[in-house]
Design an enzyme around this catalytic site. Structure first.
Site, PDB file in Angstrom:
ATOM      1  N   GLU A   1       0.810  -1.218   0.000  1.00 17.25           N
ATOM      2  CA  GLU A   1       0.000   0.000   0.000  1.00 17.25           C
ATOM      3  C   GLU A   1       0.844   1.269   0.000  1.00 17.25           C
ATOM      4  OE1 GLU A   1      -3.685  -1.836   2.606  1.00 17.25           O
ATOM      5  OE2 GLU A   1      -2.099  -0.784   3.675  1.00 17.25           O
ATOM      6  N   PRO A   2       1.609   1.523  -1.039  1.00 13.62           N
ATOM      7  CA  PRO A   2       2.419   2.740  -1.051  1.00 13.62           C
ATOM      8  C   PRO A   2       1.574   3.987  -1.310  1.00 13.62           C
ATOM      9  CG  PRO A   2       2.656   1.579  -3.131  1.00 13.62           C
ATOM     10  CD  PRO A   2       1.760   0.726  -2.264  1.00 13.62           C
ATOM     11  N   GLY A   3       1.797   5.025  -0.551  1.00 10.91           N
ATOM     12  CA  GLY A   3       1.147   6.313  -0.805  1.00 10.91           C
ATOM     13  C   GLY A   3       2.214   7.327  -1.183  1.00 10.91           C
ATOM     14  N   ARG A   4       2.961   7.745  -0.153  1.00  9.67           N
ATOM     15  CA  ARG A   4       4.034   8.717  -0.316  1.00  9.67           C
ATOM     16  C   ARG A   4       4.997   8.368  -1.450  1.00  9.67           C
ATOM     17  NH1 ARG A   4       5.970  11.115   4.445  1.00  9.67           N
ATOM     18  NH2 ARG A   4       4.780   9.449   5.432  1.00  9.67           N
TER      19      ARG A   4
ATOM     20  N   ARG B   1       3.346  19.195   7.896  1.00  9.95           N
ATOM     21  CA  ARG B   1       4.265  18.134   8.326  1.00  9.95           C
ATOM     22  C   ARG B   1       5.451  18.646   9.124  1.00  9.95           C
ATOM     23  NH1 ARG B   1       6.971  15.500   5.201  1.00  9.95           N
ATOM     24  NH2 ARG B   1       7.106  13.570   6.393  1.00  9.95           N
TER      25      ARG B   1
ATOM     26  N   TYR C   1       5.444  16.946  12.568  1.00 10.22           N
ATOM     27  CA  TYR C   1       6.388  15.835  12.720  1.00 10.22           C
ATOM     28  C   TYR C   1       7.850  16.281  12.726  1.00 10.22           C
ATOM     29  CZ  TYR C   1       2.352  13.336  10.656  1.00 10.22           C
ATOM     30  OH  TYR C   1       1.124  12.839  10.346  1.00 10.22           O
TER      31      TYR C   1
ATOM     32  N   CYS D   1      -0.029  32.759  12.417  1.00  7.81           N
ATOM     33  CA  CYS D   1       0.284  33.388  13.700  1.00  7.81           C
ATOM     34  C   CYS D   1       0.796  32.372  14.707  1.00  7.81           C
ATOM     35  CB  CYS D   1      -0.947  34.102  14.229  1.00  7.81           C
ATOM     36  SG  CYS D   1      -1.453  35.381  13.096  1.00  7.81           S
TER      37      CYS D   1
ATOM     38  N   TYR E   1       0.698  14.097   1.675  1.00  8.79           N
ATOM     39  CA  TYR E   1       0.409  14.575   3.031  1.00  8.79           C
ATOM     40  C   TYR E   1       0.574  16.082   3.190  1.00  8.79           C
ATOM     41  CZ  TYR E   1       0.576   9.588   3.776  1.00  8.79           C
ATOM     42  OH  TYR E   1       0.357   8.237   3.665  1.00  8.79           O
TER      43      TYR E   1
END
Ligand SMILES: *Cc1c(COP(=O)(O)O)cnc(C)c1O
Length: 473
Positions: A326-329, A370, A374, A401, A431
């Site tokens: 299941e690759p996304g990135r 991100r 992260y 802000c 993402y």
């Protein structure tokens, strides 16, 4: 210390340039691993991706804008479908590639995924609605989520999805009930937490799993879930076991432990007379965001996983099931970049006599969460001109802000960067639009697909009217 999606081991503090960031010999160079394959600078020093100049994107669609290289996306999808899959054919099984839609999904992308013959993972009713709108074949859809609503389960079964990955005992009940009511038999997979947390080049193997996803293997919950599904076989068709061990993974060590544990249960179920036809090893294959990352080629990754699968099945004495990943990135991440316009530049003194430029752009944490979420690292480059000026340690920040509103934590930009310059941040295909918000009521940027020298809007820019339209007072 802030969280990191690749794990706390990766988090870094503030200060001068990080160890991994080399002082550039050419501040205008494009590192090939960060960009779509055809990215280059033209004779004027302009960034060109998909045959379209960055300046032309800004002129036609404004900034900020997400730019997605269609041919590059398709090439990466093909690499999983063909190069990653080839070693599985050699061990006598098939491989299905599910694109993880949560990384980025819109109608156009769902169509590209379908046209390339891939499968599609969705994890909400909203993502399923996009797949339906794109006419994505139902039998090639997998439905994820640890708390799917009854309405989402019903929508998935009515559309006829190929698998629902079940995540709790309550959900097993719920899916069975809805399937009976609709008069269908729901194909399901069991999400197993195998006690492996993988990130970048390290993984942690534990006996316990202290997290919300899946059925734990160690506590016997996964085996009990298999039992519960088999007991409801009038309504549920158990297709196999599933595990997903993390994100931004660069080697196969974590998969080795995960596959070993997953196939252990698979073999135990087989010995009791139920040979499950499929097994899903999840996604999480890493991409390069900066010069410090070196992703594996699709074929090498596939060869590693196929060998682990073959060896483990042999040791367990079971036939190799059909495998899915299941690759996304790894499909969409490096196919995209974000284009910003610089609004202000400031220099600050760092302790120890160093200096850093704070370069403010017209987006920020609303279009790329991100970095704040992260402590992710990105890189960036001047988008419409090359510069002869010397490099200076810089931080690209947004317009929100919050002092944590950082797009690129550490990068060298030329000292002559000034208001009106355009900056391009590579690796934002995954993402970024998917995690975007309207924080500070800043409208979300459009997604512009580029291919063969043509640019086409696939997700339009939000307007202030869109934002006001939700406010019904
Ligand atoms: C997030 C996720 C993926 C995709 O992860 P990437 O890091 O984008 O490859 C695949 N499967 C599951 C179950 C996920 O939650």
């Amino acid at each position: 210390m802030r969280a990191h999606e690749a794990g706390a081991l990766h988090a870094e503090g503030y200060g001068g340039p990080p160890q991994w960031l080399p002082y550039p010999s050419d501040v205008n160079a494009l590192l090939p691993q960060l960009w779509p394959a055809d990215a280059h600078r033209d004779a004027d020093g302009q960034l060109v991706v998909g045959g379209v100049r960055a300046g032309d994107i800004a002129a036609e669609f404004g900034t900020p804008a997400y730019v997605l290289d269609e041919a590059d996306f398709r090439r990466r999808a093909q690499a999983f479908r063909d190069e990653f899959a080839a070693p599985f054919a050699e061990i006598g099984t098939g491989l299905d590639v599910y694109y993880a839609g949560k990384a980025f999904l819109c109608t156009a992308v769902a169509r590209w995924v379908g046209e390339e013959g891939l499968f599609l993972d969705v994890c909400s009713g909203g993502e399923l609605a996009v797949a339906k709108r794109a006419g994505f074949p139902a039998e090639r859809i997998g439905m994820h989520g640890n708390n799917k609503s009854s309405a989402e389960i019903e929508a998935a079964l009515e559309y006829g999805v190929g698998r629902i990955i079940v995540d709790s005992f309550h959900e097993i009940e719920r899916v069975a009930q809805i399937a009976r009511r609709l008069g269908v038999r729901a194909p399901v997979m069991v999400r197993v937490t195998v006690g492996v947390e993988a990130h970048t080049h390290e993984y942690i193997a534990t006996a316990h799993e202290d997290q919300k996803f899946g059925f734990s293997l160690a506590g016997g919950q996964a085996a009990a879930a298999v039992e519960a599904i088999l007991a409801a076989s009038d309504a549920l068709d158990l297709r196999g076991l599933h595990s997903h061990i993390g994100s931004q993974i660069f080697d196969t060590a974590g998969f080795e432990v995960a596959a070993g544990r997953l196939l252990g249960l698979h073999a135990e179920v087989a010995r009791r007379g139920h040979v499950l036809p499929e097994l899903d090893l999840g996604g999480g294959f890493g991409i390069a965001y900066t010069s410090e990352n070196t992703p594996m080629a699709a074929h090498d990754l596939g060869a590693g996983l196929a060998e682990i699968t073959r060896r483990t099945c042999e040791a367990e004495g079971v036939a190799v099931p059909r495998i899915s990943i299941e690759p996304g990135r790894a499909i969409v991440g490096s196919a995209g970049y974000t284009l910003y316009e610089v609004g202000t530049v400031k220099e600050v003194e760092l302790g120890g006599g160093g200096r850093r430029a704070y370069v403010s752009v017209d987006g920020g944490m609303s279009d790329n969460a991100r970095t704040a979420l992260y402590a992710a690292d990105y890189s960036c480059t001047m988008a419409v001109r090359a510069s002869e000026a010397p490099p200076m340690l810089s931080r690209v920040v947004g317009k929100h802000c919050e002092s944590g509103d950082i797009v690129v934590m550490d990068e060298y930009l030329p000292t002559d960067v000034r208001p009106g310059d355009l900056l391009a941040v590579p690796g934002t295909g995954a993402y970024c639009r998917a995690l975007s918000s309207q924080y500070n009521h800043v409208p979300r940027p459009p997604v512009v697909a580029v291919r063969d020298g043509r640019a086409r809007l696939i997700v339009r820019r939000e307007s202030i009217d869109d934002i006001l339209a939700l406010d019904v007072e």
